[in-house]
Design a protein around this motif. Structure first.
Motif, PDB file in Angstrom:
ATOM      1  N   ARG A  34      43.154 -21.911   4.836  1.00  0.00           N
ATOM      2  CA  ARG A  34      43.235 -21.581   3.406  1.00  0.00           C
ATOM      3  C   ARG A  34      43.179 -20.072   3.174  1.00  0.00           C
ATOM      4  O   ARG A  34      43.822 -19.551   2.255  1.00  0.00           O
ATOM      5  N   MET A  35      42.438 -19.376   4.003  1.00  0.00           N
ATOM      6  CA  MET A  35      42.386 -17.924   3.888  1.00  0.00           C
ATOM      7  C   MET A  35      43.739 -17.306   4.207  1.00  0.00           C
ATOM      8  O   MET A  35      44.210 -16.387   3.508  1.00  0.00           O
ATOM      9  N   MET A  36      44.386 -17.826   5.243  1.00  0.00           N
ATOM     10  CA  MET A  36      45.697 -17.306   5.606  1.00  0.00           C
ATOM     11  C   MET A  36      46.735 -17.652   4.548  1.00  0.00           C
ATOM     12  O   MET A  36      47.699 -16.893   4.341  1.00  0.00           O
ATOM     13  N   GLU A  37      46.568 -18.760   3.856  1.00  0.00           N
ATOM     14  CA  GLU A  37      47.454 -19.098   2.743  1.00  0.00           C
ATOM     15  C   GLU A  37      47.343 -18.044   1.642  1.00  0.00           C
ATOM     16  O   GLU A  37      48.347 -17.670   1.025  1.00  0.00           O
ATOM     17  N   CYS A  38      46.115 -17.580   1.412  1.00  0.00           N
ATOM     18  CA  CYS A  38      45.910 -16.521   0.408  1.00  0.00           C
ATOM     19  C   CYS A  38      46.601 -15.223   0.833  1.00  0.00           C
ATOM     20  O   CYS A  38      47.214 -14.532   0.015  1.00  0.00           O
ATOM     21  N   VAL A  39      46.467 -14.895   2.113  1.00  0.00           N
ATOM     22  CA  VAL A  39      47.098 -13.678   2.626  1.00  0.00           C
ATOM     23  C   VAL A  39      48.614 -13.779   2.504  1.00  0.00           C
ATOM     24  O   VAL A  39      49.281 -12.846   2.036  1.00  0.00           O
ATOM     25  N   ALA A  40      49.161 -14.915   2.903  1.00  0.00           N
ATOM     26  CA  ALA A  40      50.618 -15.109   2.844  1.00  0.00           C
ATOM     27  C   ALA A  40      51.113 -15.045   1.403  1.00  0.00           C
ATOM     28  O   ALA A  40      52.166 -14.436   1.123  1.00  0.00           O
ATOM     29  N   LYS A  44      53.465 -12.265   0.043  1.00  0.00           N
ATOM     30  CA  LYS A  44      54.750 -12.971  -0.077  1.00  0.00           C
ATOM     31  C   LYS A  44      55.490 -12.989   1.261  1.00  0.00           C
ATOM     32  O   LYS A  44      56.671 -12.618   1.365  1.00  0.00           O
ATOM     33  N   VAL A  45      54.765 -13.432   2.286  1.00  0.00           N
ATOM     34  CA  VAL A  45      55.325 -13.527   3.633  1.00  0.00           C
ATOM     35  C   VAL A  45      55.006 -14.907   4.206  1.00  0.00           C
ATOM     36  O   VAL A  45      54.271 -15.691   3.606  1.00  0.00           O
ATOM     37  N   GLU A  52      49.799 -11.828  11.502  1.00  0.00           N
ATOM     38  CA  GLU A  52      50.007 -10.549  12.181  1.00  0.00           C
ATOM     39  C   GLU A  52      49.497  -9.379  11.329  1.00  0.00           C
ATOM     40  O   GLU A  52      48.882  -8.443  11.843  1.00  0.00           O
ATOM     41  N   ILE A  53      49.773  -9.446  10.030  1.00  0.00           N
ATOM     42  CA  ILE A  53      49.309  -8.379   9.137  1.00  0.00           C
ATOM     43  C   ILE A  53      47.785  -8.324   9.113  1.00  0.00           C
ATOM     44  O   ILE A  53      47.183  -7.251   9.185  1.00  0.00           O
ATOM     45  N   ARG A  54      47.170  -9.487   9.019  1.00  0.00           N
ATOM     46  CA  ARG A  54      45.702  -9.536   8.989  1.00  0.00           C
ATOM     47  C   ARG A  54      45.120  -9.006  10.306  1.00  0.00           C
ATOM     48  O   ARG A  54      44.162  -8.217  10.295  1.00  0.00           O
ATOM     49  N   LYS A  55      45.674  -9.434  11.418  1.00  0.00           N
ATOM     50  CA  LYS A  55      45.178  -9.003  12.726  1.00  0.00           C
ATOM     51  C   LYS A  55      45.222  -7.483  12.869  1.00  0.00           C
ATOM     52  O   LYS A  55      44.322  -6.873  13.454  1.00  0.00           O
ATOM     53  N   ASN A  57      44.877  -5.304  10.522  1.00  0.00           N
ATOM     54  CA  ASN A  57      44.074  -4.571   9.536  1.00  0.00           C
ATOM     55  C   ASN A  57      42.605  -4.969   9.447  1.00  0.00           C
ATOM     56  O   ASN A  57      41.780  -4.171   8.999  1.00  0.00           O
ATOM     57  N   ILE A  58      42.257  -6.178   9.855  1.00  0.00           N
ATOM     58  CA  ILE A  58      40.932  -6.722   9.542  1.00  0.00           C
ATOM     59  C   ILE A  58      39.794  -5.966  10.225  1.00  0.00           C
ATOM     60  O   ILE A  58      38.667  -5.927   9.704  1.00  0.00           O
ATOM     61  N   LYS A  59      40.046  -5.342  11.367  1.00  0.00           N
ATOM     62  CA  LYS A  59      38.973  -4.658  12.085  1.00  0.00           C
ATOM     63  C   LYS A  59      38.362  -3.519  11.278  1.00  0.00           C
ATOM     64  O   LYS A  59      37.237  -3.111  11.543  1.00  0.00           O
ATOM     65  N   LYS A  60      39.092  -3.023  10.318  1.00  0.00           N
ATOM     66  CA  LYS A  60      38.599  -1.911   9.512  1.00  0.00           C
ATOM     67  C   LYS A  60      37.717  -2.362   8.355  1.00  0.00           C
ATOM     68  O   LYS A  60      37.156  -1.533   7.643  1.00  0.00           O
ATOM     69  N   PHE A  61      37.599  -3.683   8.163  1.00  0.00           N
ATOM     70  CA  PHE A  61      36.906  -4.212   6.989  1.00  0.00           C
ATOM     71  C   PHE A  61      35.879  -5.269   7.371  1.00  0.00           C
ATOM     72  O   PHE A  61      35.954  -5.878   8.437  1.00  0.00           O
ATOM     73  N   SER A  62      34.928  -5.499   6.482  1.00  0.00           N
ATOM     74  CA  SER A  62      33.883  -6.480   6.743  1.00  0.00           C
ATOM     75  C   SER A  62      34.405  -7.897   6.609  1.00  0.00           C
ATOM     76  O   SER A  62      33.962  -8.802   7.322  1.00  0.00           O
ATOM     77  N   THR A  63      35.338  -8.128   5.704  1.00  0.00           N
ATOM     78  CA  THR A  63      35.871  -9.459   5.435  1.00  0.00           C
ATOM     79  C   THR A  63      37.354  -9.377   5.078  1.00  0.00           C
ATOM     80  O   THR A  63      37.862  -8.298   4.732  1.00  0.00           O
ATOM     81  N   THR A  64      38.015 -10.516   5.123  1.00  0.00           N
ATOM     82  CA  THR A  64      39.405 -10.585   4.655  1.00  0.00           C
ATOM     83  C   THR A  64      39.483 -10.224   3.182  1.00  0.00           C
ATOM     84  O   THR A  64      40.424  -9.557   2.742  1.00  0.00           O
ATOM     85  N   LEU A  65      38.491 -10.667   2.412  1.00  0.00           N
ATOM     86  CA  LEU A  65      38.474 -10.351   0.990  1.00  0.00           C
ATOM     87  C   LEU A  65      38.409  -8.850   0.750  1.00  0.00           C
ATOM     88  O   LEU A  65      39.141  -8.307  -0.096  1.00  0.00           O
ATOM     89  N   GLU A  66      37.554  -8.144   1.463  1.00  0.00           N
ATOM     90  CA  GLU A  66      37.464  -6.688   1.284  1.00  0.00           C
ATOM     91  C   GLU A  66      38.804  -6.032   1.598  1.00  0.00           C
ATOM     92  O   GLU A  66      39.240  -5.114   0.880  1.00  0.00           O
ATOM     93  N   TRP A  67      39.445  -6.492   2.651  1.00  0.00           N
ATOM     94  CA  TRP A  67      40.754  -5.950   3.014  1.00  0.00           C
ATOM     95  C   TRP A  67      41.773  -6.203   1.907  1.00  0.00           C
ATOM     96  O   TRP A  67      42.465  -5.278   1.477  1.00  0.00           O
ATOM     97  N   LEU A  68      41.851  -7.441   1.416  1.00  0.00           N
ATOM     98  CA  LEU A  68      42.823  -7.761   0.370  1.00  0.00           C
ATOM     99  C   LEU A  68      42.542  -6.976  -0.913  1.00  0.00           C
ATOM    100  O   LEU A  68      43.475  -6.532  -1.594  1.00  0.00           O
ATOM    101  N   ARG A  69      41.285  -6.780  -1.245  1.00  0.00           N
ATOM    102  CA  ARG A  69      40.946  -5.983  -2.427  1.00  0.00           C
ATOM    103  C   ARG A  69      41.408  -4.540  -2.255  1.00  0.00           C
ATOM    104  O   ARG A  69      41.849  -3.891  -3.211  1.00  0.00           O
TER     105      ARG A  69
END
Length: 234
Positions: A34-40, A44-45, A52-55, A57-69
């Protein structure tokens, strides 16, 4: 042979997901999907491109949410609602051994999670252990900047009534236990998905400003926690 230094543990701060239940649980796969559905959807990918995009970038952030924000996501509550639907606890099997085990550890306990409170309540209720935890610290309590930020741990320590010298933190993510150790705290890293086992004297990969380094111990699962506490307390 690992060296265990003496410490009087008076409080326990538990992570929730993949710590109180195993990473092999269907809930872990469901949350990730469900998290990856949000990212996609946000970028719009395809799901494959989103991964791949998440992989990358995520190391720079505490959570997927922080990254997306950081990328411009505004609908935080919509994100929570999609990743953690009301029926999500159906993905989790009960563990009849967990409650008596936690009851046998006679220390005050709280939850510290980078997920929203409603998710924590559902999980704890499904596992029939909600009443064993005095409080829940969730991502909203951290102003959406959770573990491994020092401010998140400081909030949790204040809530549990402990301090960095008498509180053991238990989590399945090494970057989060590294964050606690960087503050000078003692952590238990659950599971084996984080690479090579750590030793108590391992240097923290998370850069902190503590006057002395913390300690991180590795345990295979939460059921090794009681033995670890005994060894740490000497």
């Amino acid at each position: 042979m690992l060296y265990y230094y003496s410490m009087k543990i008076e409080h326990l701060i538990f992570d929730l997901d993949n710590t109180l239940y195993p990473a092999t649980a269907a809930m872990d796969a469901g949350i990730t999907q469900r998290m990856m559905e949000c990212v996609a959807s946000f970028f719009k990918v395809s799901m494959e491109e989103a991964a791949e995009i998440r992989k990358a970038n995520i190391k720079k952030f505490s959570t997927t949410l922080e990254w997306l924000r950081s990328e411009g996501l505004k609908d935080v509550e919509g994100f929570f609602a999609h990743v953690h639907p009301e029926n999500e606890a159906d993905e989790l099997e009960e563990d009849k051994n967990l409650r008596p085990f936690l009851e046998s550890i006679k220390l005050p306990k709280i939850i510290c999670t980078n997920a929203p409170r409603e998710h924590a309540e559902r999980v704890l209720n499904k596992l029939k252990i909600r009443d064993l935890f005095d409080s829940i610290c969730d991502i909203r309590d951290f102003n959406l900047q959770g573990k491994p930020y020092a401010s998140a741990f400081e909030t949790a320590l204040k809530l549990c009534g402990g301090n960095i010298d008498n509180t053991l933190f238990i989590d399945d993510m090494q970057k989060y236990t590294d964050g606690y150790a960087a503050m000078g705290g003692t952590a238990a890293l659950v599971g084996d998905k984080n690479g090579k086992p750590l030793t108590p004297d391992a240097s923290s990969a998370f850069k902190g400003t503590a006057p002395h380094p913390g300690k991180t111990y590795r345990i295979k699962n939460v059921y090794e926690l009681k033995d670890l506490i005994t060894k740490i307390e000497g």
